[in-house]
Design a protein around this motif. Structure first.
Motif, PDB file in Angstrom:
ATOM      1  N   ILE A  83      88.192  32.967 -62.105  1.00 16.64           N
ATOM      2  CA  ILE A  83      87.520  32.359 -60.951  1.00 16.64           C
ATOM      3  C   ILE A  83      87.298  30.868 -61.200  1.00 16.64           C
ATOM      4  O   ILE A  83      87.431  30.043 -60.291  1.00 16.64           O
ATOM      5  CB  ILE A  83      86.181  33.078 -60.659  1.00 16.64           C
ATOM      6  CG1 ILE A  83      86.457  34.498 -60.156  1.00 16.64           C
ATOM      7  CG2 ILE A  83      85.356  32.303 -59.633  1.00 16.64           C
ATOM      8  CD1 ILE A  83      85.210  35.322 -59.912  1.00 16.64           C
ATOM      9  N   SER A  84      86.978  30.511 -62.435  1.00 17.06           N
ATOM     10  CA  SER A  84      86.809  29.104 -62.784  1.00 17.06           C
ATOM     11  C   SER A  84      88.125  28.341 -62.643  1.00 17.06           C
ATOM     12  O   SER A  84      88.137  27.172 -62.237  1.00 17.06           O
ATOM     13  CB  SER A  84      86.275  28.977 -64.209  1.00 17.06           C
ATOM     14  OG  SER A  84      85.003  29.583 -64.334  1.00 17.06           O
ATOM     15  N   TYR A  85      89.216  28.997 -62.986  1.00 21.69           N
ATOM     16  CA  TYR A  85      90.535  28.378 -62.811  1.00 21.69           C
ATOM     17  C   TYR A  85      90.811  28.142 -61.333  1.00 21.69           C
ATOM     18  O   TYR A  85      91.352  27.090 -60.942  1.00 21.69           O
ATOM     19  CB  TYR A  85      91.594  29.284 -63.430  1.00 21.69           C
ATOM     20  CG  TYR A  85      93.016  28.772 -63.318  1.00 21.69           C
ATOM     21  CD1 TYR A  85      93.319  27.427 -63.526  1.00 21.69           C
ATOM     22  CD2 TYR A  85      94.058  29.649 -63.017  1.00 21.69           C
ATOM     23  CE1 TYR A  85      94.627  26.964 -63.427  1.00 21.69           C
ATOM     24  CE2 TYR A  85      95.366  29.193 -62.924  1.00 21.69           C
ATOM     25  CZ  TYR A  85      95.638  27.858 -63.129  1.00 21.69           C
ATOM     26  OH  TYR A  85      96.936  27.399 -63.028  1.00 21.69           O
ATOM     27  N   LEU A  86      90.414  29.097 -60.487  1.00 20.78           N
ATOM     28  CA  LEU A  86      90.565  28.928 -59.047  1.00 20.78           C
ATOM     29  C   LEU A  86      89.720  27.755 -58.556  1.00 20.78           C
ATOM     30  O   LEU A  86      90.170  26.946 -57.726  1.00 20.78           O
ATOM     31  CB  LEU A  86      90.154  30.212 -58.320  1.00 20.78           C
ATOM     32  CG  LEU A  86      90.156  30.173 -56.788  1.00 20.78           C
ATOM     33  CD1 LEU A  86      91.548  29.867 -56.254  1.00 20.78           C
ATOM     34  CD2 LEU A  86      89.642  31.489 -56.210  1.00 20.78           C
ATOM     35  N   LEU A  87      88.484  27.644 -59.057  1.00 19.80           N
ATOM     36  CA  LEU A  87      87.620  26.527 -58.688  1.00 19.80           C
ATOM     37  C   LEU A  87      88.247  25.206 -59.099  1.00 19.80           C
ATOM     38  O   LEU A  87      88.244  24.237 -58.327  1.00 19.80           O
ATOM     39  CB  LEU A  87      86.248  26.694 -59.341  1.00 19.80           C
ATOM     40  CG  LEU A  87      85.278  25.521 -59.191  1.00 19.80           C
ATOM     41  CD1 LEU A  87      84.932  25.286 -57.727  1.00 19.80           C
ATOM     42  CD2 LEU A  87      84.014  25.759 -60.008  1.00 19.80           C
ATOM     43  N   TYR A  88      88.782  25.158 -60.308  1.00 10.59           N
ATOM     44  CA  TYR A  88      89.436  23.934 -60.785  1.00 10.59           C
ATOM     45  C   TYR A  88      90.620  23.559 -59.889  1.00 10.59           C
ATOM     46  O   TYR A  88      90.811  22.373 -59.551  1.00 10.59           O
ATOM     47  CB  TYR A  88      89.899  24.143 -62.225  1.00 10.59           C
ATOM     48  CG  TYR A  88      90.860  23.091 -62.713  1.00 10.59           C
ATOM     49  CD1 TYR A  88      90.416  21.808 -63.018  1.00 10.59           C
ATOM     50  CD2 TYR A  88      92.217  23.382 -62.860  1.00 10.59           C
ATOM     51  CE1 TYR A  88      91.303  20.839 -63.461  1.00 10.59           C
ATOM     52  CE2 TYR A  88      93.105  22.422 -63.308  1.00 10.59           C
ATOM     53  CZ  TYR A  88      92.639  21.152 -63.604  1.00 10.59           C
ATOM     54  OH  TYR A  88      93.524  20.193 -64.035  1.00 10.59           O
ATOM     55  N   LEU A  91      94.658  36.217 -58.902  1.00  6.87           N
ATOM     56  CA  LEU A  91      93.917  34.954 -58.935  1.00  6.87           C
ATOM     57  C   LEU A  91      94.703  33.862 -59.660  1.00  6.87           C
ATOM     58  O   LEU A  91      94.679  32.697 -59.256  1.00  6.87           O
ATOM     59  CB  LEU A  91      92.560  35.155 -59.608  1.00  6.87           C
ATOM     60  CG  LEU A  91      91.477  35.842 -58.777  1.00  6.87           C
ATOM     61  CD1 LEU A  91      90.250  36.144 -59.630  1.00  6.87           C
ATOM     62  CD2 LEU A  91      91.082  34.968 -57.588  1.00  6.87           C
ATOM     63  N   PHE A  92      95.403  34.239 -60.725  1.00  7.65           N
ATOM     64  CA  PHE A  92      96.197  33.261 -61.468  1.00  7.65           C
ATOM     65  C   PHE A  92      97.324  32.708 -60.599  1.00  7.65           C
ATOM     66  O   PHE A  92      97.576  31.488 -60.593  1.00  7.65           O
ATOM     67  CB  PHE A  92      96.771  33.906 -62.727  1.00  7.65           C
ATOM     68  CG  PHE A  92      97.625  32.969 -63.549  1.00  7.65           C
ATOM     69  CD1 PHE A  92      97.037  32.069 -64.429  1.00  7.65           C
ATOM     70  CD2 PHE A  92      99.010  32.992 -63.427  1.00  7.65           C
ATOM     71  CE1 PHE A  92      97.817  31.200 -65.180  1.00  7.65           C
ATOM     72  CE2 PHE A  92      99.793  32.125 -64.172  1.00  7.65           C
ATOM     73  CZ  PHE A  92      99.195  31.230 -65.048  1.00  7.65           C
ATOM     74  N   ILE A  93      98.004  33.575 -59.864  1.00  6.31           N
ATOM     75  CA  ILE A  93      99.109  33.129 -59.007  1.00  6.31           C
ATOM     76  C   ILE A  93      98.592  32.222 -57.901  1.00  6.31           C
ATOM     77  O   ILE A  93      99.167  31.153 -57.621  1.00  6.31           O
ATOM     78  CB  ILE A  93      99.853  34.345 -58.417  1.00  6.31           C
ATOM     79  CG1 ILE A  93     100.588  35.100 -59.524  1.00  6.31           C
ATOM     80  CG2 ILE A  93     100.842  33.902 -57.339  1.00  6.31           C
ATOM     81  CD1 ILE A  93     101.232  36.392 -59.062  1.00  6.31           C
ATOM     82  N   VAL A  94      97.498  32.626 -57.257  1.00  8.92           N
ATOM     83  CA  VAL A  94      96.921  31.822 -56.173  1.00  8.92           C
ATOM     84  C   VAL A  94      96.468  30.460 -56.706  1.00  8.92           C
ATOM     85  O   VAL A  94      96.752  29.410 -56.112  1.00  8.92           O
ATOM     86  CB  VAL A  94      95.747  32.566 -55.517  1.00  8.92           C
ATOM     87  CG1 VAL A  94      95.003  31.641 -54.547  1.00  8.92           C
ATOM     88  CG2 VAL A  94      96.244  33.796 -54.775  1.00  8.92           C
ATOM     89  N   SER A  95      95.754  30.467 -57.831  1.00  9.55           N
ATOM     90  CA  SER A  95      95.230  29.222 -58.401  1.00  9.55           C
ATOM     91  C   SER A  95      96.352  28.284 -58.819  1.00  9.55           C
ATOM     92  O   SER A  95      96.299  27.073 -58.563  1.00  9.55           O
ATOM     93  CB  SER A  95      94.332  29.535 -59.607  1.00  9.55           C
ATOM     94  OG  SER A  95      93.273  30.386 -59.241  1.00  9.55           O
ATOM     95  N   THR A  96      97.378  28.836 -59.473  1.00 13.26           N
ATOM     96  CA  THR A  96      98.506  28.011 -59.909  1.00 13.26           C
ATOM     97  C   THR A  96      99.254  27.433 -58.720  1.00 13.26           C
ATOM     98  O   THR A  96      99.708  26.281 -58.763  1.00 13.26           O
ATOM     99  CB  THR A  96      99.460  28.848 -60.789  1.00 13.26           C
ATOM    100  OG1 THR A  96      98.734  29.385 -61.907  1.00 13.26           O
ATOM    101  CG2 THR A  96     100.607  27.993 -61.306  1.00 13.26           C
TER     102      THR A  96
END
Length: 232
Positions: free
Chosen positions: A129-134, A208-213
């Protein structure tokens, strides 16, 4: 060249960070005292403000970039790389502050208000979730800064990104803190999301990793286009 750009950006910004290195952890502790689950995302939120854009514009360093055999794409890549390094450091800082909050709550009798224990699955969920925020912060801030510069872009970033996200943080953290104090179960959507994601860790983590990236890649492409077309 990318390594040199990272080092150059760090040298331009580190002189003004001495006070921030003291203030930021205090702000994170105070803000995250509502609930330890917010400690790491708050660390990411506050640490994202460590950028070289202000120092670059104050010293007209963009003209130095233009006079050097440096591609504009190298500047963008270097700045994103430095930002990601700071992001990783903020994850470590947030985890350390969770331990600090746990020590404080255990030794001054506030354990009935603050519950610092976090399971391993919840911890991994918080990291994603923090990666998504970043990634979201990168999308809201970097393309604007590369296009308009710090003086003009900071107003859009503050009012369009930082303040709305901080307001959401405060509301949700206060919500979760009130449920802890009064023993209610009407938890905020963030807590429900963390609980659900930790129970379905592999699927939710990959998603979440795919969306954030993807968001981070979009931020990079927009920033690269904005900086290439910028007329100094």
């Amino acid at each position: 060249m990318i390594t040199k750009m990272i080092a150059f950006d760090w040298l331009t910004m580190k002189k003004g960070l001495a006070v921030d290195f003291i203030i930021i952890p205090i702000l994170i502790l105070v803000s995250g005292a509502f609930h330890p689950l917010y400690m790491i995302p708050l660390s990411v939120f506050f640490s994202f403000g460590f950028t070289p854009f202000g120092a670059e514009e104050k010293g007209d360093l963009h003209y130095l970039h233009l006079s050097m055999p440096v591609k504009r794409s190298d500047v963008v890549v270097g700045r994103f790389a430095l930002s990601f390094i700071i992001f990783l450091c903020s994850l470590i800082l947030g985890r350390l502050l969770i331990s600090v909050m746990g020590f404080i709550s255990a030794n001054i009798g506030l354990s009935f208000l603050i519950h610092p224990s976090i399971s391993f699955s919840e911890y991994l969920t918080i990291l994603t979730i923090s990666y998504l925020l970043y990634a979201l912060l990168s999308l809201l801030v970097f393309p604007v800064m590369f296009k308009l510069g710090y003086s003009k872009g900071k107003h859009i970033s503050i009012y369009g990104g930082y303040i709305p996200l901080m307001f959401i943080f405060v509301v949700l953290a206060a919500w979760d803190w009130s449920t802890t104090v009064w023993g209610r179960r009407a938890e905020s959507p963030i807590i429900r999301l963390i609980e659900y994601a930790s129970e379905n860790l592999v699927a939710s983590g990959i998603a979440l990793f795919i969306v954030s990236t993807s968001i981070l890649l979009l931020s990079y492409l927009l920033s690269l286009r904005a900086y290439r077309n910028r007329d100094f």
